[in-house]
Design a protein around this motif. Structure first.
Motif, PDB file in Angstrom:
ATOM      1  N   GLN A  95     -60.111 -43.569  -6.433  1.00  0.00           N
ATOM      2  CA  GLN A  95     -60.459 -42.833  -7.643  1.00  0.00           C
ATOM      3  C   GLN A  95     -60.216 -43.633  -8.923  1.00  0.00           C
ATOM      4  OE1 GLN A  95     -59.545 -38.426  -7.603  1.00  0.00           O
ATOM      5  NE2 GLN A  95     -58.217 -39.059  -5.918  1.00  0.00           N
ATOM      6  N   GLU A  96     -59.115 -44.373  -8.978  1.00  0.00           N
ATOM      7  CA  GLU A  96     -58.728 -45.024 -10.224  1.00  0.00           C
ATOM      8  C   GLU A  96     -59.210 -46.479 -10.302  1.00  0.00           C
ATOM      9  OE1 GLU A  96     -57.435 -43.375 -12.600  1.00  0.00           O
ATOM     10  OE2 GLU A  96     -56.858 -41.525 -11.565  1.00  0.00           O
ATOM     11  N   LEU A  97     -58.916 -47.266  -9.253  1.00  0.00           N
ATOM     12  CA  LEU A  97     -59.306 -48.676  -9.294  1.00  0.00           C
ATOM     13  C   LEU A  97     -60.803 -48.850  -9.058  1.00  0.00           C
ATOM     14  CD1 LEU A  97     -58.226 -51.588  -9.598  1.00  0.00           C
ATOM     15  CD2 LEU A  97     -58.052 -51.663  -7.097  1.00  0.00           C
ATOM     16  N   TRP A  98     -61.349 -48.126  -8.074  1.00  0.00           N
ATOM     17  CA  TRP A  98     -62.763 -48.256  -7.738  1.00  0.00           C
ATOM     18  C   TRP A  98     -63.647 -47.236  -8.454  1.00  0.00           C
ATOM     19  CZ3 TRP A  98     -62.599 -49.072  -1.671  1.00  0.00           C
ATOM     20  CH2 TRP A  98     -62.096 -50.359  -1.410  1.00  0.00           C
ATOM     21  N   ASP A  99     -63.035 -46.265  -9.127  1.00  0.00           N
ATOM     22  CA  ASP A  99     -63.768 -45.274  -9.925  1.00  0.00           C
ATOM     23  C   ASP A  99     -64.814 -44.523  -9.098  1.00  0.00           C
ATOM     24  OD1 ASP A  99     -64.281 -43.874 -12.266  1.00  0.00           O
ATOM     25  OD2 ASP A  99     -65.847 -45.257 -12.933  1.00  0.00           O
ATOM     26  N   GLN A 100     -64.403 -44.095  -7.895  1.00  0.00           N
ATOM     27  CA  GLN A 100     -65.301 -43.345  -7.027  1.00  0.00           C
ATOM     28  C   GLN A 100     -65.221 -41.851  -7.351  1.00  0.00           C
ATOM     29  OE1 GLN A 100     -67.387 -45.032  -4.566  1.00  0.00           O
ATOM     30  NE2 GLN A 100     -66.664 -46.556  -6.045  1.00  0.00           N
ATOM     31  N   PRO A 101     -66.336 -41.117  -7.257  1.00  0.00           N
ATOM     32  CA  PRO A 101     -66.293 -39.670  -7.498  1.00  0.00           C
ATOM     33  C   PRO A 101     -65.473 -38.953  -6.432  1.00  0.00           C
ATOM     34  CG  PRO A 101     -68.440 -40.326  -6.652  1.00  0.00           C
ATOM     35  CD  PRO A 101     -67.692 -41.593  -6.936  1.00  0.00           C
ATOM     36  N   LEU A 102     -65.076 -37.712  -6.739  1.00  0.00           N
ATOM     37  CA  LEU A 102     -64.213 -36.946  -5.840  1.00  0.00           C
ATOM     38  C   LEU A 102     -64.854 -36.766  -4.471  1.00  0.00           C
ATOM     39  CD1 LEU A 102     -61.550 -35.400  -5.590  1.00  0.00           C
ATOM     40  CD2 LEU A 102     -62.730 -33.364  -6.448  1.00  0.00           C
ATOM     41  N   ARG A 103     -66.177 -36.545  -4.439  1.00  0.00           N
ATOM     42  CA  ARG A 103     -66.849 -36.341  -3.153  1.00  0.00           C
ATOM     43  C   ARG A 103     -66.759 -37.595  -2.285  1.00  0.00           C
ATOM     44  NH1 ARG A 103     -72.847 -33.925  -3.087  1.00  0.00           N
ATOM     45  NH2 ARG A 103     -71.612 -32.194  -3.908  1.00  0.00           N
ATOM     46  N   THR A 104     -67.013 -38.761  -2.874  1.00  0.00           N
ATOM     47  CA  THR A 104     -66.922 -40.014  -2.122  1.00  0.00           C
ATOM     48  C   THR A 104     -65.496 -40.266  -1.651  1.00  0.00           C
ATOM     49  OG1 THR A 104     -68.734 -40.954  -3.413  1.00  0.00           O
ATOM     50  CG2 THR A 104     -67.337 -42.504  -2.216  1.00  0.00           C
ATOM     51  N   THR A 105     -64.530 -39.984  -2.530  1.00  0.00           N
ATOM     52  CA  THR A 105     -63.128 -40.150  -2.157  1.00  0.00           C
ATOM     53  C   THR A 105     -62.774 -39.279  -0.963  1.00  0.00           C
ATOM     54  OG1 THR A 105     -62.510 -40.683  -4.438  1.00  0.00           O
ATOM     55  CG2 THR A 105     -60.747 -39.920  -2.973  1.00  0.00           C
ATOM     56  N   GLY A 106     -63.190 -38.012  -1.000  1.00  0.00           N
ATOM     57  CA  GLY A 106     -62.909 -37.106   0.107  1.00  0.00           C
ATOM     58  C   GLY A 106     -63.529 -37.567   1.405  1.00  0.00           C
ATOM     59  N   LEU A 107     -64.778 -38.027   1.345  1.00  0.00           N
ATOM     60  CA  LEU A 107     -65.462 -38.502   2.548  1.00  0.00           C
ATOM     61  C   LEU A 107     -64.815 -39.769   3.104  1.00  0.00           C
ATOM     62  CD1 LEU A 107     -69.201 -37.924   1.531  1.00  0.00           C
ATOM     63  CD2 LEU A 107     -67.878 -36.644   3.243  1.00  0.00           C
ATOM     64  N   ALA A 108     -64.317 -40.631   2.212  1.00  0.00           N
ATOM     65  CA  ALA A 108     -63.678 -41.865   2.660  1.00  0.00           C
ATOM     66  C   ALA A 108     -62.309 -41.603   3.285  1.00  0.00           C
ATOM     67  CB  ALA A 108     -63.542 -42.834   1.490  1.00  0.00           C
ATOM     68  N   LEU A 109     -61.587 -40.620   2.754  1.00  0.00           N
ATOM     69  CA  LEU A 109     -60.246 -40.315   3.263  1.00  0.00           C
ATOM     70  C   LEU A 109     -60.279 -39.422   4.494  1.00  0.00           C
ATOM     71  CD1 LEU A 109     -58.344 -39.622  -0.093  1.00  0.00           C
ATOM     72  CD2 LEU A 109     -58.182 -41.659   1.341  1.00  0.00           C
ATOM     73  N   PHE A 110     -61.373 -38.697   4.696  1.00  0.00           N
ATOM     74  CA  PHE A 110     -61.449 -37.693   5.756  1.00  0.00           C
ATOM     75  C   PHE A 110     -61.318 -38.254   7.170  1.00  0.00           C
ATOM     76  CE2 PHE A 110     -63.797 -34.927   8.664  1.00  0.00           C
ATOM     77  CZ  PHE A 110     -63.243 -33.685   8.391  1.00  0.00           C
ATOM     78  N   PRO A 111     -61.996 -39.373   7.533  1.00  0.00           N
ATOM     79  CA  PRO A 111     -61.999 -39.796   8.943  1.00  0.00           C
ATOM     80  C   PRO A 111     -60.623 -40.113   9.529  1.00  0.00           C
ATOM     81  CG  PRO A 111     -63.767 -40.880   7.734  1.00  0.00           C
ATOM     82  CD  PRO A 111     -62.890 -40.220   6.717  1.00  0.00           C
ATOM     83  N   ALA A 112     -59.725 -40.730   8.758  1.00  0.00           N
ATOM     84  CA  ALA A 112     -58.439 -41.163   9.328  1.00  0.00           C
ATOM     85  C   ALA A 112     -57.590 -39.977   9.806  1.00  0.00           C
ATOM     86  CB  ALA A 112     -57.674 -42.012   8.316  1.00  0.00           C
ATOM     87  N   LEU A 151     -65.769 -51.088   4.166  1.00  0.00           N
ATOM     88  CA  LEU A 151     -64.654 -51.782   4.829  1.00  0.00           C
ATOM     89  C   LEU A 151     -63.429 -50.890   4.882  1.00  0.00           C
ATOM     90  CD1 LEU A 151     -63.311 -54.308   6.022  1.00  0.00           C
ATOM     91  CD2 LEU A 151     -62.876 -55.090   3.673  1.00  0.00           C
ATOM     92  N   PHE A 152     -63.226 -50.093   3.839  1.00  0.00           N
ATOM     93  CA  PHE A 152     -62.040 -49.231   3.760  1.00  0.00           C
ATOM     94  C   PHE A 152     -61.982 -48.244   4.923  1.00  0.00           C
ATOM     95  CE2 PHE A 152     -60.170 -45.178   2.570  1.00  0.00           C
ATOM     96  CZ  PHE A 152     -58.922 -45.543   2.087  1.00  0.00           C
ATOM     97  N   VAL A 153     -63.102 -47.609   5.242  1.00  0.00           N
ATOM     98  CA  VAL A 153     -63.091 -46.549   6.254  1.00  0.00           C
ATOM     99  C   VAL A 153     -62.714 -47.066   7.642  1.00  0.00           C
ATOM    100  CG1 VAL A 153     -64.505 -44.835   7.462  1.00  0.00           C
ATOM    101  CG2 VAL A 153     -64.646 -45.036   4.975  1.00  0.00           C
ATOM    102  N   PRO A 154     -63.320 -48.162   8.157  1.00  0.00           N
ATOM    103  CA  PRO A 154     -62.908 -48.647   9.487  1.00  0.00           C
ATOM    104  C   PRO A 154     -61.434 -49.034   9.563  1.00  0.00           C
ATOM    105  CG  PRO A 154     -64.985 -49.644   8.838  1.00  0.00           C
ATOM    106  CD  PRO A 154     -64.462 -48.945   7.632  1.00  0.00           C
TER     107      PRO A 154
END
Length: 472
Positions: A299-316, A366-369
């Motif tokens: 959210q802060e360093l990469w400035d991703q929207p909340l939806r993208t952040t949620g989708l990226a954090l969800f799989p783990a 890269l972050f998600v895998p």
């Protein structure tokens, strides 16, 4: 129909699984409430027009209350009865949730969160202890793995559910949704659950040790949380640490010489229990803080929207929820040492890969895998810690031992968060890549230290293997 303690070779009745579903359902709500509130902060701030510092007490008030009362709740559960405390704990949690949802101002909301924390402490201390005696020892790691999977799902579902309820209805829905589900648990719980407690307990508890323990742990947690805003050198914060640690030391000394102590010190005679406390302390400093680092990165360093952040954090966490029951099954068969050590090492590897590969250019692909690697490690460990700590403990002391483990978790969760906030929000702030690199070193180092501690200190084999050797 109630449940009684199961002998080692007993077939597990359907009622035991149903009772587990009831207790994990309310535990699921407790976990969701912790993570869902975060996403509702902007809406709460808008409604009440309050500062960030005051708003933070909506979380801190709850966490301090839970941490301060876990030991007390576990001790009373073993002494007076797990069911006798669990159901009132659910009721208090429901009342607190109702008051949170109806709060007319932020001060009332914080007070209601404290009341909710009282119920949360009781539920956390008793939700496993009230059903574990109905399962034979060689299936308890599986049961705890299921509870751990529920917790992992709650952690990931919380922000999603919180965002949905806040957008569709109001932030008040995050709290009010608990009420009908808690009412259902209160309606069917008395029939499904049967009483269990320490048969040697007299029903009395050290009434002097109770306030000493609650205030001591509460002051330590309060001091840790104050570090986030005042720093490590603030005189008031130092005083809280000194007084809190002195009270905990006094409690330990008192518990060594009391017939009904708040802390059962003989639990630490079990190598599995003492090693688990050391390992889980190091692990806990990395666990919550690691997820915070990743959220801030997106959210802060990469400035991703909340939806993208949620989708990226969800799989783990979702992957962790799948792995957790499987890890519990294998822990029942082969023991906990290497499952925990390998799991913590996988978590550490994820942090070090982030350190080596990520920079200030967004790389969600890269972050998600890599986060899935961490998710596998979390699935192997998050619930296995509890079953490892209880592996050689008599069912009579499930409440006390589980509460000690959860108290260790709560304190070191808070400590890890404070350290990470100090690192990431340090020189250059949350948009400085160098701060994230230091944070990944801290998180990965804590995970690796936990893996080394458990690999070297935890006994080998399963609890059945150790019991057989002891009887030989």
């Amino acid at each position: 129909m109630g449940l009684s303690e199961a002998p080692p070779s007993a077939e597990i009745p359907r009622e035991a699984w149903t009772a587990l579903a009831v207790t994990t359902l309310i535990f699921f709500l407790v976990v969701i409430d912790v993570s869902a509130v975060n996403v509702a902060f902007p809406s709460i701030r808008s409604d009440f027009d309050v500062s960030e510092q005051l708003l933070g007490w909506i979380i801190s008030g709850y966490n301090i209350t839970v941490g301060a009362l876990l030991l007390v709740a576990g001790r009373y559960a073993d002494s007076l009865g797990r069911k006798r405390l669990f159901l009132p704990g659910v009721a208090v949690f429901a009342i607190g949730s109702t008051l949170c949802g109806l709060a007319p101002n932020v001060e009332t909301l914080i007070a209601a969160r404290v009341l909710q924390g009282v119920g949360g402490a009781v539920v956390s201390a008793t939700s496993l202890a009230v059903v574990l005696p109905a399962f034979p020892p060689n299936r308890r790691s599986t049961v705890i793995g299921i509870a751990g999977a529920t917790g992992a799902l709650g952690a990931v579902a919380g922000p999603v559910l919180g965002a949905f309820l806040t957008d569709w209805w109001s932030w008040r829905g995050i709290f009010l949704i608990n009420v009908p589900i808690a009412a259902l648990v209160l309606a069917i719980g008395p029939r499904l659950l049967s009483e269990s407690k320490n048969p040697a307990a007299t029903g009395k508890v050290d009434l002097v040790g109770v306030p000493i323990g609650a205030v001591g742990v509460g002051l330590v947690m309060f001091g840790i949380i104050q570090v986030e805003t005042r720093g490590f050198t603030d005189p008031a914060t130092i005083a809280m640490f000194v007084i809190g640690l002195a009270l905990i030391a006094a409690l330990i000394r008192r518990s060594a010489n009391h017939d009904e102590p708040l802390i059962e010190l003989d639990l630490f005679a079990h190598r599995s229990f003492s090693a688990t406390n050391i390992g889980i302390a190091l692990y806990s400093m990395a666990f919550t803080s690691g997820f915070l680092v990743n959220s801030l990165l997106l959210q802060e360093l990469w400035d991703q929207p909340l939806r993208t952040t949620g989708l990226a954090l969800f799989p783990a966490p979702l992957f962790a929820a799948v792995v957790s029951p499987l890890a519990g099954q294998y822990a029942d068969r082969i023991g906990h040492r290497w499952i925990l050590a390998v799991g913590a090492t996988l978590c550490a590897s994820g942090s070090f890969i982030f350190l080596a590969t990520l920079d200030d250019t967004p790389a969600v692909g890269l972050f998600v895998p890599v986060s899935l690697l961490v998710g596998a490690g979390v699935g192997m460990t998050i619930a296995t810690w509890s079953s490892a700590g209880l592996a050689d403990i008599s069912p009579a002391k499930f409440g006390t031992s589980n509460s000690l483990l959860r108290t260790t978790q709560q304190v070191f969760y808070a400590l890890g968060i404070s350290v990470i906030i100090a690192i990431v929000a340090g020189r250059g702030g949350v948009t400085d890549l160098a701060n994230y690199r230091i944070a990944w070193v801290f998180v990965g180092g804590c995970y690796l230290a936990s893996a080394i501690a458990i690999a070297t200190l935890f006994p080998s084999g399963s609890s059945d293997d150790r019991a057989a050797l002891a009887d030989a």
